[in-house]
Motif scaffolding. Structure first.
Motif, PDB file in Angstrom:
ATOM      1  N   MET A  44      23.351   0.850  23.954  1.00 17.42           N
ATOM      2  CA  MET A  44      23.452   1.960  23.237  1.00 17.42           C
ATOM      3  C   MET A  44      23.275   2.157  21.656  1.00 17.42           C
ATOM      4  SD  MET A  44      24.900   3.582  25.888  1.00 17.42           S
ATOM      5  CE  MET A  44      26.158   4.965  25.888  1.00 17.42           C
ATOM      6  N   ALA A  45      23.726   1.115  21.306  1.00 17.12           N
ATOM      7  CA  ALA A  45      23.326   0.863  19.849  1.00 17.12           C
ATOM      8  C   ALA A  45      21.885   0.802  19.266  1.00 17.12           C
ATOM      9  CB  ALA A  45      24.132  -0.474  18.895  1.00 17.12           C
ATOM     10  N   ALA A  46      20.991   0.330  20.244  1.00 18.98           N
ATOM     11  CA  ALA A  46      19.839   0.243  19.964  1.00 18.98           C
ATOM     12  C   ALA A  46      18.968   1.606  20.074  1.00 18.98           C
ATOM     13  CB  ALA A  46      19.044  -0.905  21.069  1.00 18.98           C
ATOM     14  N   VAL A  47      19.408   2.333  21.109  1.00 17.83           N
ATOM     15  CA  VAL A  47      18.973   3.780  21.089  1.00 17.83           C
ATOM     16  C   VAL A  47      19.440   4.514  20.088  1.00 17.83           C
ATOM     17  CG1 VAL A  47      19.215   5.942  22.766  1.00 17.83           C
ATOM     18  CG2 VAL A  47      18.618   3.497  23.720  1.00 17.83           C
ATOM     19  N   ALA A  48      20.615   4.234  19.665  1.00 13.23           N
ATOM     20  CA  ALA A  48      21.105   4.990  18.535  1.00 13.23           C
ATOM     21  C   ALA A  48      20.028   4.832  17.157  1.00 13.23           C
ATOM     22  CB  ALA A  48      22.474   5.036  18.183  1.00 13.23           C
ATOM     23  N   LYS A  49      19.854   3.780  17.043  1.00 11.38           N
ATOM     24  CA  LYS A  49      19.103   3.289  15.911  1.00 11.38           C
ATOM     25  C   LYS A  49      17.649   3.631  16.088  1.00 11.38           C
ATOM     26  CE  LYS A  49      17.653  -0.819  13.205  1.00 11.38           C
ATOM     27  NZ  LYS A  49      17.978  -2.347  13.347  1.00 11.38           N
ATOM     28  N   GLU A  50      16.952   3.462  17.209  1.00 14.10           N
ATOM     29  CA  GLU A  50      15.555   3.989  17.500  1.00 14.10           C
ATOM     30  C   GLU A  50      15.429   5.374  17.376  1.00 14.10           C
ATOM     31  OE1 GLU A  50      11.572   3.474  18.525  1.00 14.10           O
ATOM     32  OE2 GLU A  50      13.074   1.980  17.777  1.00 14.10           O
ATOM     33  N   SER A  51      16.336   6.223  17.841  1.00 14.98           N
ATOM     34  CA  SER A  51      16.231   7.664  17.585  1.00 14.98           C
ATOM     35  C   SER A  51      16.790   8.314  16.493  1.00 14.98           C
ATOM     36  CB  SER A  51      16.965   8.266  18.705  1.00 14.98           C
ATOM     37  OG  SER A  51      18.323   7.950  18.820  1.00 14.98           O
ATOM     38  N   GLN A 102      28.179   5.587  29.523  1.00 14.12           N
ATOM     39  CA  GLN A 102      28.140   4.390  29.921  1.00 14.12           C
ATOM     40  C   GLN A 102      26.861   3.722  29.850  1.00 14.12           C
ATOM     41  OE1 GLN A 102      29.994   4.543  33.935  1.00 14.12           O
ATOM     42  NE2 GLN A 102      31.360   3.028  32.833  1.00 14.12           N
ATOM     43  N   ARG A 103      26.506   2.567  29.358  1.00  9.23           N
ATOM     44  CA  ARG A 103      25.063   1.956  29.413  1.00  9.23           C
ATOM     45  C   ARG A 103      24.576   2.102  30.829  1.00  9.23           C
ATOM     46  NH1 ARG A 103      22.690  -3.270  30.190  1.00  9.23           N
ATOM     47  NH2 ARG A 103      20.918  -3.290  28.796  1.00  9.23           N
ATOM     48  N   VAL A 104      25.280   1.958  31.703  1.00  7.75           N
ATOM     49  CA  VAL A 104      24.557   1.730  33.006  1.00  7.75           C
ATOM     50  C   VAL A 104      24.140   3.228  33.304  1.00  7.75           C
ATOM     51  CG1 VAL A 104      27.058   2.429  34.373  1.00  7.75           C
ATOM     52  CG2 VAL A 104      24.831   1.294  35.571  1.00  7.75           C
TER      53      VAL A 104
END
Length: 202
Positions: A30-37, A50-52
Motif C-alpha cells: 500500500m505504501a509503495a503504491v502511494a509513493k509510486e503514484s 486491504q493489500r490482498v
C-alpha cells in the motif's frame, strides 16, 4: 459538476503494475503504491481496503485485458488453423506491446495471494479462465481433436509454447526479438499441421 477523483483506481493500479514488473508482487504494498503514484496513503486505502484486494484487482485487471484480446485473436479467423496461429502470435505481440503487464502475468496468480482473495475476486478469475479454456476447447473441436492428448497438443501450441517464448526473454530482462511471433506460429505448424489433428503426426 463534481470533479473526478485525482487518484482513481486506474492510476493506482498503473503504479502497482510498474512496481510488480520491476521487483515482483512482493513490491506491491500500500505504501509503495502511494509513493509510486504520488497519492496519499488514504487514497490507496479508500480504493483498496486491504493489500490482498489491491493484489487481486491488479491481477484481474491485467489478466482480463490479456484474455479479452486473446479471445478476439481466436475469433479473428474463421478457419481454425489460422485462428490457432493468430492466437499464438497474439500471446507474443501482446507481450511485446505490454512488457510490464506481461512480466506481471508471468508470476502467476498464486504470487498475488490468490488463496486469500475475497470470494468475489475468485469468481471473477474463474469466469475469465472458463471463457479462455472454453474457447480453446472449441478450437480443439474445430481442429478435429478427439482425445485428451490431441487437446493437450493444441493447448500447448496456442498457450504454453508462446508463453515460454515470452518468458525466456522477459525474465532475463531482454526485449522480445523480432522473430518471436514467427517462432510462435512455427510451434502451431509443428504441433497441429495443416490437416486435422488426427490425420497425421506421431
Amino acid at each position: 459538476m463534481a470533479r473526478p477523483p485525482r487518484y482513481d483506481e486506474s492510476v493506482l493500479l498503473d503504479a502497482a503494475v510498474r512496481l510488480a514488473a520491476a521487483a515482483g508482487p512482493a513490491a506491491v504494498t500500500m505504501a509503495a503504491v502511494a509513493k509510486e503514484s504520488g497519492a496519499p496513503n488514504g487514497s490507496v486505502y479508500h480504493r483498496f481496503p486491504q493489500r490482498v484486494v489491491l493484489l487481486a484487482e491488479l491481477w484481474l485487471r491485467t489478466v482480463g485485458r490479456f484474455q479479452e484480446s486473446y479471445l478476439a485473436a481466436l475469433d479473428s479467423a474463421p478457419e481454425p488453423h489460422r485462428a490457432a496461429a493468430a492466437a499464438a502470435r497474439h500471446v507474443v505481440s501482446w507481450s511485446r506491446a505490454h512488457p510490464q503487464e506481461a512480466s506481471l502475468l508471468l508470476h502467476g496468480p498464486d504470487e498475488f495471494g490468490r488463496d486469500e482473495w475475497p470470494e468475489e475476486h475468485t469468481r471473477r478469475a474463474q469466469h475469465g479462465n472458463r471463457r479462455v479454456f472454453g474457447a480453446v476447447a472449441q478450437l480443439a473441436e474445430s481442429l478435429g481433436a478427439t482425445t485428451a492428448v490431441e487437446a493437450e497438443r493444441i493447448s500447448l501450441a496456442v498457450i504454453d509454447l508462446p508463453l515460454a517464448i515470452v518468458r525466456r526473454h522477459l525474465r532475463n530482462g531482454r526485449p522480445l526479438p523480432g522473430h518471436a511471433e514467427e517462432l510462435a506460429e512455427c510451434c502451431v505448424a509443428d504441433l497441429i499441421g495443416d490437416g486435422l489433428i488426427g490425420d497425421g503426426g506421431p
